[in-house]
Every structure is written in structure tokens, then in C-alpha cells.
Design a protein around this motif. Structure first.
Motif, PDB file in Angstrom:
ATOM      1  N   TYR A  41       0.835  -1.211   0.000  1.00 51.82           N
ATOM      2  CA  TYR A  41       0.000   0.000   0.000  1.00 51.82           C
ATOM      3  C   TYR A  41       0.864   1.253   0.000  1.00 51.82           C
ATOM      4  O   TYR A  41       0.505   2.268  -0.640  1.00 51.82           O
ATOM      5  CB  TYR A  41      -0.929  -0.008   1.215  1.00 51.82           C
ATOM      6  CG  TYR A  41      -1.889  -1.198   1.228  1.00 51.82           C
ATOM      7  CD1 TYR A  41      -2.353  -1.761   0.043  1.00 51.82           C
ATOM      8  CD2 TYR A  41      -2.325  -1.746   2.439  1.00 51.82           C
ATOM      9  CE1 TYR A  41      -3.222  -2.828   0.054  1.00 51.82           C
ATOM     10  CE2 TYR A  41      -3.188  -2.831   2.462  1.00 51.82           C
ATOM     11  CZ  TYR A  41      -3.638  -3.371   1.265  1.00 51.82           C
ATOM     12  OH  TYR A  41      -4.475  -4.446   1.278  1.00 51.82           O
ATOM     13  N   ILE A  69      -6.644   3.840  -0.678  1.00 50.81           N
ATOM     14  CA  ILE A  69      -5.446   3.144  -0.175  1.00 50.81           C
ATOM     15  C   ILE A  69      -5.298   3.368   1.326  1.00 50.81           C
ATOM     16  O   ILE A  69      -4.875   2.466   2.069  1.00 50.81           O
ATOM     17  CB  ILE A  69      -4.198   3.621  -0.938  1.00 50.81           C
ATOM     18  CG1 ILE A  69      -4.311   3.216  -2.416  1.00 50.81           C
ATOM     19  CG2 ILE A  69      -2.938   3.031  -0.337  1.00 50.81           C
ATOM     20  CD1 ILE A  69      -3.214   3.813  -3.296  1.00 50.81           C
ATOM     21  N   LYS A  72      -7.262   0.835   3.197  1.00 48.57           N
ATOM     22  CA  LYS A  72      -6.584  -0.465   3.187  1.00 48.57           C
ATOM     23  C   LYS A  72      -5.424  -0.487   4.176  1.00 48.57           C
ATOM     24  O   LYS A  72      -5.160  -1.502   4.845  1.00 48.57           O
ATOM     25  CB  LYS A  72      -6.081  -0.784   1.782  1.00 48.57           C
ATOM     26  CG  LYS A  72      -7.208  -1.014   0.780  1.00 48.57           C
ATOM     27  CD  LYS A  72      -6.633  -1.317  -0.586  1.00 48.57           C
ATOM     28  CE  LYS A  72      -7.755  -1.561  -1.615  1.00 48.57           C
ATOM     29  NZ  LYS A  72      -7.218  -1.872  -2.958  1.00 48.57           N
TER      30      LYS A  72
END
Length: 410
Positions: A41, A69, A72
Motif C-alpha cells: 500500500y 489506499i 486499506k
């Protein structure tokens, strides 16, 4: 050699217990999957910034990708914090300590219950040791000297008239010590009273007088009394009597039973097992040696190398009429007595049909049916018995003998 094998087996078991714990600890040192995701990531965020600088994407797209992102990243971070730590060094030490304590306990138990100083003994040496024990048995006099004194019989409940008759018999034998009939009666009645010392003396003199004419039962009875006097040890002298008894009558069951005891006493279960196995198959269930054989036969089979042996199921013995029934039968008419006998025969026939039985019981039924004049029924039972014992020549011999006695021809 034993200790080497024991130590090797203990090490294998310990490794089998500790291996999963060790693997768990090793897995704990490995990088979790969430850490790998975090690096991915972060690389994606760097790519977004590079693309924005080069003008590949618009600022609003960059903002949207940063937010996605970021979510995540937060999820991976949460998974990293929730991951359980693997087994610690303290846990590994605790498991090892537990295994060590169990191993020490096993050694202590063996030192207490086992025979640590016993040397390895291959089969050849075992047989040699058994032969040495057999040859080194004490003589009859030595065994009697080492055995506990024979118990004094309790005659407090004996019939006074019977005791008077026994005393008269003793006096008669004392006056005529070579009277074989008197000796046989005296030995039998002394055994009945529990006066085994006097019974042994009378039976021994009887067998000496008869010499080669002593029959198998007389020899077996003397051997049994000698074994009792020797504290249960079968000495060379009592063994010789048993051998003579079996030579005269190969089917003498009590002598065969005691030969099996002799072999067990001297470490030869492999030779004792077939003797007791055959007795178990041939003897009626109420024979005095049957409880001992039934209790020991499976262990004896295992020691003899026959672990798969399954003893035949016990069959209920045909009950004998008690004193009251016998007395009542004396007052019956011939027809009533015939009905009583017929009822007992029917009960035996039903039990053999449903549960099976020994060859002797089948032979008894064939003879009884013949006596009652039920020849057709006896012939049917004979045919059934021959089919049932088709694989046993010994049993067939008993059945055929009963048929011949009953006058049944082919």
C-alpha cells in the motif's frame, strides 16, 4: 539394550510433543501477511504521487486513490495489532519441563515395579532357563519340608455316626494294612473329611501294593495328594505318577490338567496352552478344573503366541436333580417318572438347539432319547451332532460311541 531402546522411544515421543510448539514459535518469527500488505500500500501511495506530478492523473483522482489506499492501510494495521504472538521461550521451556517430568515419572515407576537388573533374554535363553527350572525342581521330600503344614480339618460339623464309622475303618486297616479295599475306602473318606495327610498315606500304600496294576484314577489321586502336600509344586515324583496315569488313560482329564499346570510352573506356556485348550473344548462346564482354565486361557494363549485365540462360549451345565427330587422320584409311578425324565430330556434338547453344548451333552441326549424309545428323534439328533462337530474328530468319536452304545446302526 533395553535402556537404549527406552531412551530412544522417550526421545521420539518428546520430539513429537515439542515439534508443534517449536513450529508455532518459528512461525511467530516469520513476517505476517499484514506487514507485506502495508509495504504494497505504501508503494501504491508513492505511485499515486508520481502519477500526479507527471500529470497522468487529475488531482481529484489522486485524492480518491489516497482515500481508498488509506482505508486499506488502516485495515492492515488493525490486522497486525490483532495477530496473536506465537509461542514464547517461556512456553517452550514449560512444555519441555512437562515432558521431562513425565519421563522421570516413567523411569521411577519402572524402578519400583520393574526389574532393572534383568538381562536381555532371547527365546533360546528363555527356553534354556525353563529347562533349567524344570530340572532343578525340589524332590517331593524337599518340597514338603518347605511347604506350609497341612491344615488340620475342622470336624465340628461332621456327623458323629460317620466319624465313628471312619474310626472303625482306621482300626480295620491298621489290623490289616494290606487290604486294598480298606485302603481305597480309607483314602477316599479321609479326603472327604479334609484329613489330607492320612489320605495321602493310605493312597500311597494302596498304589504301592497294586504296583503296575494301579489304574489311572488311583495314580491321579495320589499325584494330587502329593501336590497338595508339596504346597502346589509338581515334583518329579508326582509328575511320574501323572505320566503313568495319562499313559494308561490318555483322556484322563485331571491328570492332563495337572500336566498343564506343571508346564506353566516351569515357564512353558507354549506347551501348556494346547493341553488346556483341548480340555476346555472337551470338558463339561461343571468340571472342577474349568473355572481355572477359563480364567487363564486367554492370557495363556497370548503367552503361547496365539493372541487371536477365542475360547468357546460357556454353556450352562445340565442341572442334576437334588435330594428332594430324587426322593420324590422314588414315590412316583412309572408313568410320572417317565414324564419327569422326558421333561429333563426336552429341556436339554431345547438348550442344545438354541445355545449348543459339549460333545458329551449331545451324546447324553442321544442315549436318553434311545432309552425313551424315541429312535427317530435320536437318529435326527445324531445326524445334527455329526454335522455340528464335523471338524473335530475327538468330538465325533464321543458322538459315535454314544450311538454305538444306544445300538444305533448306520
Amino acid at each position: 539394550m533395553f535402556w537404549i531402546l527406552a531412551a530412544a522411544l522417550t526421545a521420539i515421543v518428546a520430539l513429537a510433543i515439542l515439534a508443534p510448539i517449536r513450529r508455532g514459535r518459528a512461525d511467530g518469527r516469520a513476517e505476517p501477511a499484514a506487514a507485506y500488505d502495508l509495504r504494497v500500500y505504501r508503494d501504491q501511495l508513492s505511485e499515486v504521487e508520481n502519477d500526479l506530478e507527471r500529470g497522468v492523473i487529475q488531482p481529484e483522482d489522486a485524492q480518491r486513490l489516497r482515500a481508498e489506499i488509506g482505508r486499506k492501510v488502516l485495515d492492515a494495521d488493525r490486522r497486525m495489532s490483532q495477530a496473536r504472538p506465537a509461542a514464547t521461550s517461556a512456553g517452550m521451556m514449560g512444555a519441555g519441563l512437562a515432558v521431562a517430568v513425565m519421563a522421570a515419572g516413567a523411569v521411577a515407576l519402572y524402578l519400583r515395579e520393574g526389574v532393572p537388573g534383568a538381562a536381555d533374554m532371547p527365546m533360546g535363553e528363555r527356553l534354556a532357563a525353563a529347562d533349567q527350572a524344570y530340572r532343578g525342581r525340589p524332590s517331593q521330600d524337599q518340597a514338603v519340608a518347605q511347604a506350609p503344614a497341612m491344615p488340620v480339618p475342622d470336624l465340628s460339623g461332621a456327623d458323629p455316626e460317620f466319624l465313628t464309622m471312619i474310626e472303625q475303618l482306621r482300626e480295620a486297616v491298621a489290623r490289616n494294612p494290606d487290604d486294598q479295599t480298606g485302603l481305597a475306602l480309607l483314602a477316599t473318606n479321609e479326603m472327604r473329611l479334609g484329613n489330607l495327610t492320612a489320605a495321602l498315606k493310605a493312597q500311597q500304600h494302596l498304589v504301592e501294593l497294586r504296583g503296575d496294576q494301579a489304574d489311572a484314577v488311583q495314580l491321579m489321586q495320589l499325584a494330587t495328594l502329593m501336590i497338595n502336600a508339596a504346597g502346589g509344586v509338581i515334583t518329579p515324583q508326582s509328575e511320574a505318577l501323572l505320566a503313568r496315569a495319562v499313559e494308561q488313560d490318555p483322556d484322563q482329564p485331571q491328570a492332563r490338567y495337572l500336566q498343564g499346570v506343571l508346564l506353566i510352573q516351569n515357564g512353558r506356556p507354549d506347551r501348556a496352552f494346547p493341553i488346556w485348550r483341548d480340555l476346555l473344548q472337551e470338558s463339561p462346564e461343571d468340571a472342577p478344573w474349568m473355572p481355572t482354565i477359563r480364567n487363564a486361557i486367554e492370557e495363556l494363549a497370548w503367552l503361547a503366541g496365539q493372541p487371536d485365540y477365542q475360547p468357546p462360549a460357556a454353556t450352562a451345565a445340565l442341572p442334576s436333580p437334588d435330594d428332594d427330587a430324587i426322593a420324590a422320584a422314588g414315590d412316583m409311578t412309572d408313568q410320572e417318572r417317565q414324564q419327569m425324565v422326558g421333561s429333563m430330556v426336552e429341556g436339554l434338547q431345547q438348550r442344545l438347539a438354541s445355545q449348543g453344548g459339549t460333545p458329551q451333552e449331545w451324546a447324553r441326549l442321544i442315549g436318553a432319547l434311545s432309552v425313551l424309545g424315541r429312535d427317530d428323534q435320536a437318529a435326527s439328533i445324531l445326524s445334527e451332532a455329526r454335522g455340528h462337530f464335523a471338524d473335530s474328530p475327538e468330538a465325533l468319536a464321543i458322538i459315535d460311541e454314544a450311538a454305538a452304545t444306544a445300538g444305533m446302526t448306520e
